[in-house]
Design an enzyme around this catalytic site. Sequence first.
Site, PDB file in Angstrom:
ATOM      1  N   ASN A  94       1.326  -1.216   0.085  1.00 57.94           N
ATOM      2  CA  ASN A  94       0.177   0.293  -0.293  1.00 57.94           C
ATOM      3  C   ASN A  94       0.707   1.154  -0.250  1.00 57.94           C
ATOM      4  O   ASN A  94       1.551   1.430   0.781  1.00 57.94           O
ATOM      5  CB  ASN A  94      -0.860  -0.200   1.436  1.00 57.94           C
ATOM      6  CG  ASN A  94      -1.749   1.037   1.282  1.00 57.94           C
ATOM      7  OD1 ASN A  94      -1.995   2.653   0.461  1.00 57.94           O
ATOM      8  ND2 ASN A  94      -2.066   1.137   3.009  1.00 57.94           N
ATOM      9  N   LYS A 153       0.082   4.355   0.040  1.00 61.99           N
ATOM     10  CA  LYS A 153      -0.474   5.575   0.451  1.00 61.99           C
ATOM     11  C   LYS A 153      -0.223   6.842  -0.763  1.00 61.99           C
ATOM     12  O   LYS A 153      -0.060   6.573  -1.612  1.00 61.99           O
ATOM     13  CB  LYS A 153       0.186   5.992   1.533  1.00 61.99           C
ATOM     14  CG  LYS A 153       0.119   4.257   2.816  1.00 61.99           C
ATOM     15  CD  LYS A 153       0.557   4.527   4.273  1.00 61.99           C
ATOM     16  CE  LYS A 153       0.063   3.141   4.617  1.00 61.99           C
ATOM     17  NZ  LYS A 153      -0.070   3.723   6.561  1.00 61.99           N
ATOM     18  N   HIS A 162      -9.474   1.234   5.138  1.00 64.11           N
ATOM     19  CA  HIS A 162      -8.548   1.574   5.725  1.00 64.11           C
ATOM     20  C   HIS A 162      -7.939   2.200   7.316  1.00 64.11           C
ATOM     21  O   HIS A 162      -9.260   3.006   6.646  1.00 64.11           O
ATOM     22  CB  HIS A 162      -7.264   2.227   4.986  1.00 64.11           C
ATOM     23  CG  HIS A 162      -5.825   1.844   5.513  1.00 64.11           C
ATOM     24  ND1 HIS A 162      -5.532   2.655   6.015  1.00 64.11           N
ATOM     25  CD2 HIS A 162      -4.922   0.721   4.785  1.00 64.11           C
ATOM     26  CE1 HIS A 162      -4.292   2.627   6.676  1.00 64.11           C
ATOM     27  NE2 HIS A 162      -3.619   1.235   5.874  1.00 64.11           N
ATOM     28  N   GLU A 221      -7.086   4.603   7.856  1.00 69.62           N
ATOM     29  CA  GLU A 221      -7.121   6.078   7.548  1.00 69.62           C
ATOM     30  C   GLU A 221      -7.430   6.960   6.550  1.00 69.62           C
ATOM     31  O   GLU A 221      -8.322   8.027   6.606  1.00 69.62           O
ATOM     32  CB  GLU A 221      -5.494   6.169   6.500  1.00 69.62           C
ATOM     33  CG  GLU A 221      -3.946   6.320   7.776  1.00 69.62           C
ATOM     34  CD  GLU A 221      -3.338   5.278   6.841  1.00 69.62           C
ATOM     35  OE1 GLU A 221      -2.768   5.449   5.215  1.00 69.62           O
ATOM     36  OE2 GLU A 221      -1.659   5.080   7.492  1.00 69.62           O
ATOM     37  N   GLU A 223      -5.362  -4.919  10.505  1.00 63.68           N
ATOM     38  CA  GLU A 223      -4.766  -4.150  10.844  1.00 63.68           C
ATOM     39  C   GLU A 223      -4.616  -3.561  12.260  1.00 63.68           C
ATOM     40  O   GLU A 223      -5.586  -2.488  12.088  1.00 63.68           O
ATOM     41  CB  GLU A 223      -4.545  -3.169  10.016  1.00 63.68           C
ATOM     42  CG  GLU A 223      -4.545  -3.903   8.244  1.00 63.68           C
ATOM     43  CD  GLU A 223      -3.369  -2.938   7.762  1.00 63.68           C
ATOM     44  OE1 GLU A 223      -2.566  -2.954   7.401  1.00 63.68           O
ATOM     45  OE2 GLU A 223      -4.257  -1.868   7.463  1.00 63.68           O
ATOM     46  N   GLY A 236       2.289   2.125  10.831  1.00 66.48           N
ATOM     47  CA  GLY A 236       3.209   3.384  10.647  1.00 66.48           C
ATOM     48  C   GLY A 236       3.772   3.772  11.984  1.00 66.48           C
ATOM     49  O   GLY A 236       4.542   4.884  12.128  1.00 66.48           O
ATOM     50  N   SER A 295       3.226  -2.407  10.158  1.00 64.35           N
ATOM     51  CA  SER A 295       4.831  -2.324  10.954  1.00 64.35           C
ATOM     52  C   SER A 295       5.247  -3.555  10.186  1.00 64.35           C
ATOM     53  O   SER A 295       6.321  -4.174  10.727  1.00 64.35           O
ATOM     54  CB  SER A 295       4.708  -1.704  11.899  1.00 64.35           C
ATOM     55  OG  SER A 295       4.650  -0.780  12.110  1.00 64.35           O
TER      56      SER A 295
HETATM   57  C1  PEP Z   1      -0.533   0.026   6.050  1.00 62.69           C
HETATM   58  O1  PEP Z   1      -0.550   1.361   5.599  1.00 62.69           O
HETATM   59  O2  PEP Z   1      -2.046  -0.674   5.495  1.00 62.69           O
HETATM   60  C2  PEP Z   1      -0.158   0.083   6.652  1.00 62.69           C
HETATM   61  C3  PEP Z   1      -0.023  -1.566   7.766  1.00 62.69           C
HETATM   62  O3  PEP Z   1       1.346   0.810   7.306  1.00 62.69           O
HETATM   63  P1  PEP Z   1       2.404   0.272   7.538  1.00 62.69           P
HETATM   64  O4  PEP Z   1       3.181  -1.129   7.469  1.00 62.69           O
HETATM   65  O5  PEP Z   1       3.486   0.964   7.348  1.00 62.69           O
HETATM   66  O6  PEP Z   1       2.161  -0.104   8.996  1.00 62.69           O
END
Ligand code: PEP
Length: 264
Positions: free
Chosen positions: A9, A11, A95, A97, A180, A186, A226
């Site tokens: 992803n 972003k 998500h 976000e 998630e 992040g 992460s």
């Molecule tokens: C994500 O954006 O779905 C995500 C898991 O981000 P990160 O790997 O940066 O934590």
Amino acid sequence: MRKKLVVGNWKMNLVQPQALSLVESLVKKLSATDAVDVAVCPPYTSIAAVVQALKGTQISVGAQNVFWKDSGAFTGCVSAPMLADAGCKLCIVGHSETRGRFGKLEIDADDVGYFAETNRTVNQKIQALLYHSVMPILCVGETLAEREAGQTDSVIQTQLREALQGVDASELGSFSVAYEPVWAIGTGQVCDAKEASRVCGMIRRTLADLYDQQTAEGIRILYGGSVKGSNSKELFSQPDIDGGLVGGASLDPNDFTAIVLSAV
Ligand code: PEP
């Protein structure tokens, strides 16, 4: 046996030349790997170019969000048939976000209108994607406050139940869930692999309750939050984790390659 799936992803990162340079590098590094399904989700502005660059490779292209209506006066939105037409095979929905980072909106709910994702709008998006044969990746997960209050399982069960309302088992042949935990996205704070696997197992049992065991066994459940080359092997070797949704590390071709290879 479910084939593992690793999805990047990106972003809101990378302009087109950077996007093309990243996929060129991934194609070279991953050309010998077909034991894992791999996909990248660029921003809308690079989807067409990335689809073109990945033609004939085993890497699929997805989107990061979708609007649930097919067309109409929805300025700034992109619909499921548009994604399908552009060559997207999958799309992230729900998500944290887009739901509102850390589980709450950063601006007043009344000012957000259509753009604050709720379980109900996630449900509409899933139905639109399935209708247009674009695989939804439904993100679910708890905030830190919810985890600390012992609400992890109940929050996720509600997210699943409401997001899948009215969706028939026969439509779920192409459907994935990503666990998630919001506090892990992040932040560099990865969820303990055993706990991530426990939650993914709970998600599968919930899907079996909502549908049936066979349907639940066919759905890939990914972990996201992460994930890095240094922790992916332990995560992906857990019995209930079928791959990963990778944010930050998917922008680095070496790290993303290491993550994909750790799923083999
Ligand atoms: C994500 O954006 O779905 C995500 C898991 O981000 P990160 O790997 O940066 O934590």
